[in-house]
Design a protein around this motif. Structure first.
Motif, short mmCIF file in Angstrom:
data_model
loop_
_atom_site.label_atom_id
_atom_site.label_comp_id
_atom_site.label_asym_id
_atom_site.label_seq_id
_atom_site.Cartn_x
_atom_site.Cartn_y
_atom_site.Cartn_z
N SER A 216 37.92 -0.57 35.42
CA SER A 216 36.81 -0.03 34.62
C SER A 216 36.12 1.14 35.34
N LEU A 217 36.02 1.06 36.67
CA LEU A 217 35.42 2.15 37.43
C LEU A 217 36.30 3.39 37.38
N LEU A 218 37.61 3.19 37.42
CA LEU A 218 38.54 4.31 37.30
C LEU A 218 38.44 4.93 35.91
N SER A 220 35.98 4.90 33.76
CA SER A 220 34.68 5.56 33.52
C SER A 220 34.49 6.81 34.38
N GLU A 221 35.48 7.11 35.21
CA GLU A 221 35.48 8.26 36.12
C GLU A 221 34.50 8.09 37.28
N ALA A 222 34.04 6.86 37.50
CA ALA A 222 33.14 6.59 38.61
C ALA A 222 33.83 6.71 39.97
N LEU A 223 35.16 6.69 39.98
CA LEU A 223 35.90 6.77 41.25
C LEU A 223 36.19 8.21 41.68
N LYS A 224 35.72 9.17 40.92
CA LYS A 224 36.07 10.56 41.24
C LYS A 224 35.62 10.98 42.63
N PHE A 225 34.34 10.78 42.95
CA PHE A 225 33.86 11.20 44.27
C PHE A 225 34.66 10.50 45.38
N HIS A 226 34.87 9.20 45.21
CA HIS A 226 35.62 8.44 46.22
C HIS A 226 37.03 9.00 46.41
#
Length: 292
Positions: A216-218, A220-226
């Motif tokens: 879900s984090l991937l 939602s694009e929440a993993l971009k910075f990481h």
């Protein structure tokens, strides 16, 4: 009303002339100025924002395939009148950013493809992978039968683990095996802790749940910075599995630090952990890696 008018004039007039003035003063386009000012995830993120809002060559860059990245960069330099002799680093930096941006999109598609693949007990590879998980986690104990109450010892709910993979498909099993194979001692330690008489939890079920969190984090694009910070080029399934391992290790620590009254409060603490991870991922310098 005033804010809306400002946004309109800024977007349609002021920003255009400001960019034109900066180009005249510096002799560089917006992309070049970003490369001069930012590094890491901030750089790639800002480049992504710029190319998504533009038309023609720049907008096409968001959909370019890996084999065409070099040509795409050449087209961008031509359109923006960037002299490779005066700015030798532009091509290298732009290529890396495009590989990260398009690679993230491809990674999501790859993960989604695996997630949609259900566990199939008639598939020999699936069955072998399941047995591999047992052997990794219980190396000194033989599984008496394929359908057995023994599966509860590593945290499955029923006698047949295939029913627990329905939500995340074969991806849940692949992640469990990856962690157990690459961090075997940590997996044994966490499995042992999961059997705590008061704070215990179902190891495999929680692991599958954390696969859903990583997915879900991937999505939602929440993993971009990481991923932009962690991977200098194209992110792959390997990097997704590595992030999953981080979640498994950190969730176990979090669970025992919080000391929930009962496993009945799992969803509450799972969401609390989720919010904690989302907060960490907002940092443009973030790189969440498992360090043991």
């Amino acid at each position: 009303m005033f804010i809306s008018l400002w946004e309109f004039f800024y977007g349609h007039f002021f920003r255009f002339w400001m960019k034109w003035l900066l180009r005249q003063m510096t002799g560089k386009c917006e992309l070049q100025r970003i490369f001069d000012t930012y590094v890491g995830a901030q750089r790639t993120h800002r480049i992504g924002n710029v190319i998504r809002k533009r038309k023609s060559v720049l907008q096409k860059a968001t959909r370019v395939v890996q084999s065409e990245v070099d040509k795409c960069v050449d087209d961008i330099m031509k359109e923006k009148n960037i002299n490779p002799e005066k700015d030798a680093s532009f091509k290298i930096c732009m290529k890396m950013c495009l590989l990260q941006i398009t690679g993230y999109k491809q990674l999501y598609l790859d993960v989604e493809s695996v997630r949609k693949r259900p566990y199939d007990s008639d598939n020999l590879q699936h069955e072998e992978l399941l047995m591999k998980l047992w052997n990794l986690l219980m190396p000194t104990k033989k599984l008496n039968a394929r359908i057995s109450k023994q599966w509860a010892e590593i945290g499955f709910q029923g006698d047949d683990p295939k029913t627990d993979f329905r939500g995340m498909g074969i991806l849940g099993l692949i992640n469990l095996v990856y962690f157990s194979e690459n961090y075997t001692s940590e997996a044994h330690q966490i499995l042992s802790r999961s059997n705590h008489p008061k704070l215990g939890y179902s190891y495999a079920i929680v692991g599958i749940n954390l696969t859903e969190m990583a997915y879900s984090l991937l999505k939602s694009e929440a993993l971009k910075f990481h991923l932009y910070n962690f991977v200098p080029g194209i992110p792959t399934m390997e990097h997704f599995h590595q992030f999953y391992c981080y979640l498994v290790y950190e969730f176990d620590k979090f669970w025992f630090e919080e000391e929930p009254e009962s496993i009945m409060y799992f969803n509450l603490y799972r969401e609390k952990f989720h919010e904690k991870i989302k907060g960490l991922l907002l940092d443009c310098n973030v790189a969440l890696t498992l360090k043991v």
